[in-house]
Write an enzyme that holds these catalytic residues in place. Structure first.
Site, short mmCIF file in Angstrom:
data_model
loop_
_atom_site.label_atom_id
_atom_site.label_comp_id
_atom_site.label_asym_id
_atom_site.label_seq_id
_atom_site.Cartn_x
_atom_site.Cartn_y
_atom_site.Cartn_z
N HIS A 190 0.86 -1.19 0.00
CA HIS A 190 0.00 0.00 0.00
C HIS A 190 0.89 1.23 0.00
O HIS A 190 1.77 1.38 0.83
CB HIS A 190 -0.91 0.02 1.23
CG HIS A 190 -1.76 1.25 1.33
ND1 HIS A 190 -1.38 2.37 2.04
CD2 HIS A 190 -2.98 1.54 0.80
CE1 HIS A 190 -2.31 3.30 1.95
NE2 HIS A 190 -3.30 2.82 1.20
N HIS A 207 -2.78 3.82 -2.76
CA HIS A 207 -2.72 3.06 -3.99
C HIS A 207 -2.03 1.72 -3.70
O HIS A 207 -1.11 1.65 -2.89
CB HIS A 207 -1.91 3.86 -5.03
CG HIS A 207 -1.78 3.18 -6.34
ND1 HIS A 207 -2.86 2.90 -7.14
CD2 HIS A 207 -0.69 2.73 -7.02
CE1 HIS A 207 -2.44 2.31 -8.25
NE2 HIS A 207 -1.12 2.19 -8.20
#
Length: 336
Positions: A286, A295
């Protein structure tokens, strides 16, 4: 993103089995069958230089919209218009249990309990006098629960054995199945995956433990957890996200992990257990400072030990120096 474990699972399906997977009765399995079918091998001979392997066309995983709807029924939007980011580990855990249940249903094994709800777990018929002899010939009252076997649990399923000891009482042992191991990395002594696993198996003190037999009342007890059965593919979840009075937070702690992982004998119920060596095949990371934003990317190992990074539509060949960063969130290790 990292499709290797799913390919391993669906690679065992026959063509007839695949045809019998319909969206109505098996939405998760059908989504994965469609998802994997979208991956096209490059035309012609594949170059030995994997760095120049032509990537396939990107596609949107819209086949998972029906699965996401079950995961978050409160959100009406499609994948392209979802108002919030979901946790990758939570979704992974959810989707694996969904797949397990659907596989049992496909194989005609799924049972229903008295309430009419499906059950994919079975418990041993044992009474309070049932004792098993564990390490060092020490006995304990043991209760065992396990998954009904499916093609998924055979690959990813393992067993944990937790033992609680209280003075004046017979030790109580519980054997439970798992698909993922959740590792606490917040402790200051944890800097590597090996440290986190070692912490996982260190006995903890239980204050105000209420006994059910022997010495009555509330006492102090000790609880230890060890691995009894090892999975073919071990999924390690590093607890980077927490929830408190200030909402969700992310732990940006550096945790090192190896390409080759050998489980410590102290982590195992039986010190002589073979197959303690694992090799890394994939990871999920992450990116972002906040828990609710950011993201996800995935790294996956292909033949000839070539690694690729999957970042939405971008697929890039990377070296192991980039694979072994210190911010991984989920790790996939395959038993050697």
């Amino acid at each position: 993103m990292a499709d290797q474990p799913q390919v391993l699972l669906f690679g065992s399906f026959s063509e007839d089995e695949t045809r019998n997977i319909h969206k109505t009765g098996y939405p998760t399995l059908a989504a994965f069958v469609e998802f994997i079918s979208e991956f096209k091998m490059p035309a012609g001979t594949i170059s030995k230089d994997m760095n120049h392997m032509p990537p396939g066309r990107p596609f949107s995983p819209t086949m998972f919209e029906v699965v996401l709807k079950k995961f978050t029924p409160d959100i009406p939007n499609s994948i392209s218009g979802r108002p919030r980011q979901e946790d990758a580990q939570e979704f992974l855990s959810f989707i694996m249990h969904q797949m397990h249940d659907e596989l049992l249903k496909l194989e005609g094994q799924y049972s229903s309990n008295a309430n009419g709800n499906g059950s994919s777990l079975v418990s041993s018929v044992e009474d309070d006098d049932w004792e098993t002899v564990g390490p060092k010939n020490k006995s304990a009252v043991t209760r065992t629960q396990n998954f009904l076997p499916s093609q998924l649990s055979v690959i990813f399923g393992g067993q944990l054995r937790s033992v609680v000891k209280a003075r004046g009482n017979k030790a109580s042992a519980t054997v439970q199945p798992f698909l993922l191991l959740h590792l606490d990395i917040s402790h200051e002594g944890v800097a590597t995956i090996e440290d986190a696993l070692r912490l996982y198996s260190i006995p903890e003190t239980l204050d105000e433990y209420r006994t059910t037999s022997g010495k009555a009342g509330v006492v102090t007890a000790r609880k230890s957890v060890n691995l009894q059965t090892l999975p073919k593919i071990m999924i390690l979840h590093l607890k980077r996200f927490g929830y408190g009075t200030n909402g969700s937070t992310k732990l940006h702690k550096s945790i090192r992990f190896p390409l080759e992982l050998v489980l410590s004998r102290d982590l195992l119920v039986s010190p002589t257990t073979e197959g303690r060596k694992y090799t890394l095949i994939s990871s999920v990371t992450h990116h972002g400072r906040e828990a609710s934003k950011g993201h996800y990317t995935a790294d996956a190992c292909y033949p000839r030990n070539q690694w690729f990074r999957f970042d939405d539509a971008s697929v890039t060949a990377i070296g192991t120096n980039k694979v072994l960063h210190d911010q991984a969130y989920i790790l996939f290790y395959k038993r050697v």
